[in-house]
Structures are given as C-alpha cells and as structure tokens.
Motif scaffolding. Structure first.
Motif, PDB file in Angstrom:
ATOM      1  N   MET A   3       0.842  -1.211   0.223  1.00  0.00           N
ATOM      2  CA  MET A   3      -0.063   0.056   0.163  1.00  0.00           C
ATOM      3  C   MET A   3       1.011   1.186   0.019  1.00  0.00           C
ATOM      4  N   LYS A   4       0.628   2.405  -0.768  1.00  0.00           N
ATOM      5  CA  LYS A   4       1.502   3.494  -0.658  1.00  0.00           C
ATOM      6  C   LYS A   4       0.687   4.357   0.281  1.00  0.00           C
ATOM      7  N   ARG A   6       1.377   8.256   2.522  1.00  0.00           N
ATOM      8  CA  ARG A   6       1.968   9.514   2.591  1.00  0.00           C
ATOM      9  C   ARG A   6       2.149   9.729   4.111  1.00  0.00           C
ATOM     10  N   ASP A  22       6.294  12.969   2.638  1.00  0.00           N
ATOM     11  CA  ASP A  22       7.155  11.558   1.796  1.00  0.00           C
ATOM     12  C   ASP A  22       6.034  10.491   1.650  1.00  0.00           C
ATOM     13  N   GLU A  23       6.123   9.991   0.140  1.00  0.00           N
ATOM     14  CA  GLU A  23       5.486   8.856  -0.065  1.00  0.00           C
ATOM     15  C   GLU A  23       6.419   7.620  -0.248  1.00  0.00           C
ATOM     16  N   THR A  24       5.546   6.566   0.217  1.00  0.00           N
ATOM     17  CA  THR A  24       6.554   5.462   0.149  1.00  0.00           C
ATOM     18  C   THR A  24       5.480   4.144   0.129  1.00  0.00           C
ATOM     19  N   GLU A  25       6.114   2.867  -0.338  1.00  0.00           N
ATOM     20  CA  GLU A  25       5.508   1.576  -0.407  1.00  0.00           C
ATOM     21  C   GLU A  25       6.451   0.873   0.405  1.00  0.00           C
ATOM     22  N   ARG A  26       7.312   1.218   1.295  1.00  0.00           N
ATOM     23  CA  ARG A  26       8.365   0.371   1.778  1.00  0.00           C
ATOM     24  C   ARG A  26       7.744  -0.698   3.033  1.00  0.00           C
ATOM     25  N   ASP A  29       1.320  -4.240   3.720  1.00  0.00           N
ATOM     26  CA  ASP A  29       0.014  -3.604   3.994  1.00  0.00           C
ATOM     27  C   ASP A  29      -0.540  -3.520   5.652  1.00  0.00           C
ATOM     28  N   ALA A  32       1.379  -0.688   7.173  1.00  0.00           N
ATOM     29  CA  ALA A  32       0.836   0.509   6.742  1.00  0.00           C
ATOM     30  C   ALA A  32      -0.568   1.006   7.232  1.00  0.00           C
ATOM     31  N   VAL A  44      -2.612   6.942   0.360  1.00  0.00           N
ATOM     32  CA  VAL A  44      -2.545   7.761  -1.264  1.00  0.00           C
ATOM     33  C   VAL A  44      -3.455   6.830  -2.168  1.00  0.00           C
ATOM     34  N   ALA A  46      -4.689   6.383  -5.717  1.00  0.00           N
ATOM     35  CA  ALA A  46      -4.084   6.712  -7.185  1.00  0.00           C
ATOM     36  C   ALA A  46      -5.210   7.244  -8.188  1.00  0.00           C
TER      37      ALA A  46
END
Length: 65
Positions: A3-4, A6, A22-26, A29, A32, A44, A46
């Motif tokens: 999941m992306k 912010r 900052d946006e991340t997918e690190r 799920d 996050a 975020v 899409a």
C-alpha cells in the motif's frame, strides 16, 4: 503490491528516514494500516486521470506613485 502511504509525521529506522509529505511503499499492508490507524500516515489514492501541466499568467509590474 504494498500500500502506498504519505507520511504525516517523521519516522526513521535503521536504513530509512521519512519526513512529512514523503510517499512510500516500503511497509507491508499490515504495517501501513497500523501507521494510518495511529495517525502517522495517510493512504495515497491513485488517480486515474493524467496530471495536467498548468501555466500561469504573468502579472504586470506594480507601479506606485
């Protein structure tokens, strides 16, 4: 796919540092989701529409007197 998110607050670890905005997918799920529930991050969404480039009109120079 992760999941992306912010970041709303700063967060750092041994091999990363994220600042607000900052946006991340690190994160997984689950992780996050925990960050979102804690108020540290937001999901975020899409956008399907392509980003549009916008121009601005140049204002005339201000004169006083």
């Amino acid at each position: 796919m992760a999941m992306k998110i912010r970041m709303k607050q700063s967060i750092s670890g041994a091999d990363f540092s994220l600042s607000p905005g900052d946006e991340t997918e690190r994160f997984s799920d689950d992780e996050a989701g925990r960050l979102i529930a804690a108020g540290v991050a937001e999901a975020v969404v899409a956008s399907t529409a392509p980003k549009r480039e916008r121009t601005t009109k140049k204002r005339p120079a201000e004169t006083r007197g």
